[in-house]
Design a protein around this motif. Structure first.
Motif, PDB file in Angstrom:
ATOM      1  N   LEU B 170      93.613  59.594  11.297  1.00 47.53           N
ATOM      2  CA  LEU B 170      93.476  59.308  12.732  1.00 47.53           C
ATOM      3  C   LEU B 170      93.702  57.830  13.007  1.00 47.53           C
ATOM      4  O   LEU B 170      94.367  57.458  13.967  1.00 47.53           O
ATOM      5  N   TYR B 172      95.460  55.792  11.297  1.00 45.97           N
ATOM      6  CA  TYR B 172      96.878  55.502  11.104  1.00 45.97           C
ATOM      7  C   TYR B 172      97.708  55.918  12.313  1.00 45.97           C
ATOM      8  O   TYR B 172      98.482  55.141  12.866  1.00 45.97           O
ATOM      9  N   TYR B 173      97.523  57.162  12.744  1.00 42.70           N
ATOM     10  CA  TYR B 173      98.337  57.665  13.857  1.00 42.70           C
ATOM     11  C   TYR B 173      97.966  56.970  15.164  1.00 42.70           C
ATOM     12  O   TYR B 173      98.831  56.676  15.985  1.00 42.70           O
ATOM     13  N   ASN B 176      99.507  53.484  15.391  1.00 37.26           N
ATOM     14  CA  ASN B 176     100.935  53.509  15.701  1.00 37.26           C
ATOM     15  C   ASN B 176     101.191  53.911  17.145  1.00 37.26           C
ATOM     16  O   ASN B 176     102.040  53.330  17.826  1.00 37.26           O
TER      17      ASN B 176
END
Lengths: 192, 195
Positions: B170, B172-173, B176
Motif C-alpha cells: 500500500l 508503495y502504490y 506512486n
C-alpha cells in the motif's frame, strides 16, 4: 497539463494493447524486428487469459528479495484484488518508464533464459540480475521447464512514446500516476 | 476492498497540510521528533505559503539538472503548467514512503545544511550524502546561500500512517499514485530514466 491529459494517456496504456510480437530464431525467441520502438516512453506488459488461477483464497504467494540491507529473501503474500489479478481477464504485470522501450523490454523478458530456478534460497537467484518480470512469472509457472512459450499466448504490450527530452518530467509523473492506478505486481519493491 | 476510491481517500488524507514542528538546535533549527509520527507511512513535503516567490521569477519553465547512471548531469525543464503553482494552494514538492515518518522527514529536510554546493555532488552522493528533496529544492533558489529560513517559514508536511509489513505494498502504490497526482517536483528522478 490537465488531469484529462493524464487520463487520456492512461487510457491508451490500458486499452491500446497488442500481442507481444515474438518470433522463433532457432532454439530461442526474439522480439520481431521493427515491431517495438526504440524511442523513450512508457510500456506496460499484460497477462491475458490465464489458463489457471494465480491466487489461492484471494492471495498470491511468492518469494521476493527485499531491496534494503540486510538483503534477504522474504515471503510475499499479497491480496490479488489489490494487484487486480483476475481469472480469465488480462491484468497488468509490469509498467516501465524507459529511455529505450525495446532495450528495456528485452531486459525484462530475458528471452535467452528458459527458466529461472527458484528452488533454493541463494540470494543470487533472486538478485537484481533477474528482471522483476521474470521474478514473478517463473515463480508462478514453477512447473514449467521453459516459460517462454507462455509469452506468445498470454503476453500483451501497450506503449506510449514520449520521445522529447523536454517530456522527461511528464513521463515521470505519468509513470507514477499509472503505477498507482494499475498497481502492476512486478513493480513492487520493498524499500520501506 | 482496496479499489481506486480507497486510494483516493488516502490521497485526501495526504492533502491535509500542517506546519513542520521545529525546535531550536543551537543557532539553528531541527525537526521536533516528539511532535512528528514515528510510524511507517507516506509523507509529503509542501510549499504552503502561496506561490509568490515562484511567480516573481516569471517562470515558464523550471530548469533543473540531475545525474544519470553514468554520473553525467542531465539538464531538463519542467513546464510550470504541469504544476499547480498559479494558485495559492499548497504545492507538493516531495513525496516519500518510509518506516519512520519523522526520521525520514528530518533526513530529507537536512536542516543542518544551509545550501547544497552547486553541482559538487556526484551520483553516489546523490543518495548517500544529500537527500533527493534538497538536491532539487536547492536548485530552485540558486541566488540564496541559506535555504533553511525558507524551509522553516514556507514549508509544511502531511502524512498517512500505514504501519506494518502488511502495508508495504500500500505504501508503495500510494506513494506512486500521489507523485503522479500531485506532480511533486522533487520526485523527478532523471537517472532512472536513462537506462
Amino acid at each position: 497539463m490537465s488531469e484529462e491529459y493524464f487520463e487520456a494517456l492512461l487510457h491508451l496504456i490500458k486499452r491500446d494493447d497488442q500481442p507481444l510480437p515474438l518470433v522463433r530464431a532457432g532454439s530461442h525467441w526474439i522480439i520481431a524486428e521493427n515491431e517495438i520502438t526504440e524511442q523513450p516512453g512508457l510500456f506496460c506488459l499484460w497477462w491475458d487469459r490465464p489458463e489457471r488461477s494465480w491466487s489461492e483464497n484471494g492471495a498470491l504467494k511468492l518469494r521476493w528479495l527485499n531491496n534494503r540491507e540486510p538483503y534477504q529473501i522474504v515471503p510475499l503474500t499479497i491480496q490479488s484484488e489489490l494487484v487486480r489479478v483476475r481469472p480469465r481477464h488480462k491484468f497488468p504485470l509490469l509498467l516501465e518508464n524507459a529511455h529505450n522501450i525495446r532495450k528495456r523490454l528485452e531486459w525484462q523478458l530475458m528471452l535467452e533464459i528458459p527458466k529461472v530456478d527458484f528452488s533454493d534460497d541463494r540470494l543470487s537467484v533472486f538478485s537484481l540480475n533477474i528482471s522483476p518480470f521474470r521474478r514473478v512469472i517463473d515463480q508462478v509457472y514453477n512447473e514449467y521447464d521453459d516459460v517462454r512459450p507462455l509469452f506468445t499466448s498470454h503476453l500483451r504490450i501497450s506503449q506510449v512514446t514520449l520521445p522529447d527530452d523536454r517530456l522527461v518530467p511528464l513521463r515521470t509523473f505519468l509513470f507514477h500516476y499509472a503505477l498507482g492506478n494499475l498497481r502492476p505486481i512486478c513493480n513492487i519493491d520493498f524499500g520501506a | 476492498m482496496k479499489d481506486q476510491k480507497y486510494f483516493d481517500a488516502l490521497l485526501n488524507l495526504l492533502r491535509k497540510v500542517q506546519d513542520i514542528p521545529l525546535v531550536r538546535d543551537g543557532a539553528g533549527w531541527m525537526l521536533d521528533l516528539e511532535q512528528t509520527p514515528r510510524e511507517a507511512g507516506v509523507f509529503c513535503i509542501w510549499w504552503m505559503r502561496g506561490s509568490i516567490l515562484w511567480k516573481d521569477r516569471n517562470f515558464l519553465q523550471i530548469k533543473l539538472s540531475s545525474a544519470n547512471a553514468d554520473g553525467e548531469f542531465i539538464p531538463y525543464n519542467v513546464d510550470t503548467e504541469m504544476l499547480d503553482i498559479e494558485t495559492n494552494n499548497p504545492v507538493a514538492l516531495y513525496i516519500g514512503k518510509t518506516e519512520d515518518i519523522g526520521l525520514r522527514l528530518a533526513e530529507h529536510l537536512m536542516l543542518d545544511v544551509k545550501k547544497i554546493p552547486d553541482r559538487q555532488y556526484k551520483l553516489e552522493d546523490f543518495s548517500s550524502r544529500y537527500s533527493r528533496f534538497r538536491v532539487v529544492f536547492d536548485q530552485l533558489f540558486p541566488y540564496l546561500s541559506d535555504l533553511t529560513p525558507l524551509i522553516k517559514n514556507y514549508l509544511g508536511y502531511s502524512h498517512v500512517k500505514l504501519p506494518g509489513d502488511e502495508n508495504v505494498y500500500l505504501r508503495y502504490y500510494l506513494r506512486n499514485y500521489a507523485v503522479g497526482t500531485f506532480r511533486s517536483l522533487c520526485n523527478i528522478d532523471v537517472f532512472e530514466l536513462i537506462t
